[in-house]
Write an enzyme that holds these catalytic residues in place. Structure first.
Site, mmCIF file in Angstrom:
data_model
loop_
_atom_site.group_PDB
_atom_site.id
_atom_site.type_symbol
_atom_site.label_atom_id
_atom_site.label_comp_id
_atom_site.label_asym_id
_atom_site.label_seq_id
_atom_site.Cartn_x
_atom_site.Cartn_y
_atom_site.Cartn_z
ATOM 1 C CD1 TRP A 66 37.820 -27.160 62.233
ATOM 2 C CD2 TRP A 66 38.124 -26.766 64.426
ATOM 3 N NE1 TRP A 66 36.806 -27.774 62.914
ATOM 4 C CE2 TRP A 66 36.958 -27.549 64.255
ATOM 5 C CE3 TRP A 66 38.515 -26.399 65.699
ATOM 6 C CZ2 TRP A 66 36.186 -27.961 65.336
ATOM 7 C CZ3 TRP A 66 37.754 -26.817 66.775
ATOM 8 C CH2 TRP A 66 36.601 -27.582 66.592
ATOM 9 C CG ASP A 104 43.140 -27.570 68.807
ATOM 10 O OD1 ASP A 104 43.057 -28.672 69.374
ATOM 11 O OD2 ASP A 104 42.220 -27.082 68.113
ATOM 12 C CE LYS A 148 39.142 -35.260 63.215
ATOM 13 N NZ LYS A 148 38.503 -34.409 64.235
#
Length: 425
Positions: free
Chosen positions: A155, A236, A272
């Site tokens: 990311w 993460d 999310k």
């Protein structure tokens, strides 16, 4: 850095006696526009396109089969319970104790000995981004000579976070472009060749942007090699539950590392898996040797948060703690997050089948082999540019498709466009 240096130099030369004579433009005349964010810029371009056929598969947020944003019913119910029942006082610097407790159970397991022994230092964070940033600053403050190993690719904001925390970055192999899968051998070599006691950033599940995850056996080999080398794993975990539809399964990597006795760090996000994108609610946790060390580490994490934002927002934390703390609401959430994951998995199958029916000369197995919100298509920047110019389809130029933007209404159009721009590759 050059811009910062120019500003610093200009500011240092200005004497207090000259302040009244200077216009604002003379103070900030050397500031250049920042480059556009590669992900947010896609949405801006999409919104400006008047075409009725336009498709946005660049956004990293869930959409229903009509392409609309979703608020989960469990979230609506939690908000109904919260409304009028709580004041708006500051949370402690460390955030909501209840939200943290529920987050740790979700990540580390309901019956985790680490939780029982109070060995985990944890604070509420501003979603996963904030958790990563606080950890990066913690790493810099207490391991000032260390560096962070980041996968290629990752990311894009990961690089920004550790850069702005002034932590030097190294990279390790992860994605294999030819197979569109994991470059496991090269990854293991990089882990073995890194200096002992190095920090590594790992994606717990649904790797962003590739959708490529190690298998359970590969995670066990990775964990073993980390143990041999004395590396520190910082996970993460932005997609727990959203990847497979099962939060326990999506925590497999973390649980393997815990079984092997690693003192890991973890960033959690509820953007999310609960659709709380704008609430910015997450958790940062670090496994410590004992309760005394955990108390000390938590106090330092809070000290880092204090000058950044003082204390975290209350509403999102109340939503999360209400859902996870109530068995009925939690079960409803588990059903809804599985529904989101299943829709994504179904769209992967539909996209692959449509491409194969068109007679594409390429293999599209990776679409269904990968997992989570994103499909790393293998398309080149030039092919992505053609999709945008000729078909009004928007995605990041690295070929990352947000499967959340794929619906039964546009999957055929998307597949046909992809086929047209790739058939001569």
């Amino acid at each position: 850095m050059a811009i910062r240096a120019a500003i610093s130099d200009r500011c240092s030369k200005l004497s207090s006696s000259s302040l009244g004579a200077r216009s604002l433009s003379s103070w900030w005349g050397n500031v250049e526009p920042a480059p556009k964010d590669p992900i947010l810029g896609v949405t801006e371009a999409f919104l400006a396109d008047p075409s009725p056929d336009k498709v946005n598969v660049g956004v990293g947020a869930y959409r229903d089969n009509s392409g609309k944003p979703v608020v989960l019913e469990c979230v609506r119910e939690a908000e109904r319970r919260i409304a009028g029942s709580f004041n708006m006082e500051y949370l402690p610097m460390g955030g909501s104790v209840k939200m943290i407790e529920e987050s740790l159970k979700l990540a580390y397991g309901e019956n985790s000995d680490l939780i029982k022994d109070k060995r985990i230092a944890a604070i509420q964070a501003l979603s996963g981004t904030g958790a990563c940033r606080i950890f990066a600053d913690f790493q810099k403050r207490f391991c000032p000579d260390s560096q962070i190993y980041i996968p290629v690719p990752t990311w894009s904001n990961h690089h920004n976070i550790w850069r702005d925390a002034h932590v030097p970055q190294k990279t390790y192999h992860y994605y294999h472009p030819e197979s569109k899968g994991l470059d496991f051998a090269a990854m293991m070599d990089d882990i073995k060749n890194a200096p002992k006691g190095s920090f590594f950033l790992l994606h717990a599940c649904a790797h962003n942007p590739t959708g490529v995850d190690p298998t359970e056996e590969q995670w066990r080999e990775i964990s073993h090699q980390f143990k041999v080398m004395g590396h520190f794993a910082f996970f993460d975990m932005a997609y727990q539950g959203f990847a497979s539809g099962n939060p326990e399964k999506d925590a497999t990597a973390i649980r393997i590392f815990l079984e092997d006795g690693h003192p890991i760090g973890c960033a959690q996000s509820y953007a999310k898996n609960m659709g709380l994108y704008g609430q910015r609610v997450g958790c940062l946790s670090i496994v410590c040797e004992d309760e005394k060390q955990a108390v000390a580490v938590k106090s330092q994490l809070q000290q880092l948060a204090r000058p950044m934002y003082s204390n975290p927002p209350v509403h999102g934390a109340l939503v999360v703690s209400t859902i996870l703390g109530d068995p009925n609401l939690k079960n409803q959430w588990l059903g809804e997050v599985k529904g989101m994951a299943d829709r994504i998995i179904g769209m992967r199958t539909a996209l692959r089948e449509n491409l194969e029916k068109l007679g594409s000369p390429l293999s599209w197995e990776h679409i269904t082999n990968q997992i989570g919100m994103f499909c790393y298509s293998g398309m080149t920047p030039e092919q992505v540019d053609r999709l945008t110019k000729e078909y009004h389809i928007y995605m990041t130029r690295n070929g990352r498709i947000s499967m959340a933007g794929v619906t039964t209404g546009n999957v055929s159009y998307l597949a046909n466009a992809i086929h047209e721009v790739t058939k001569s590759a």
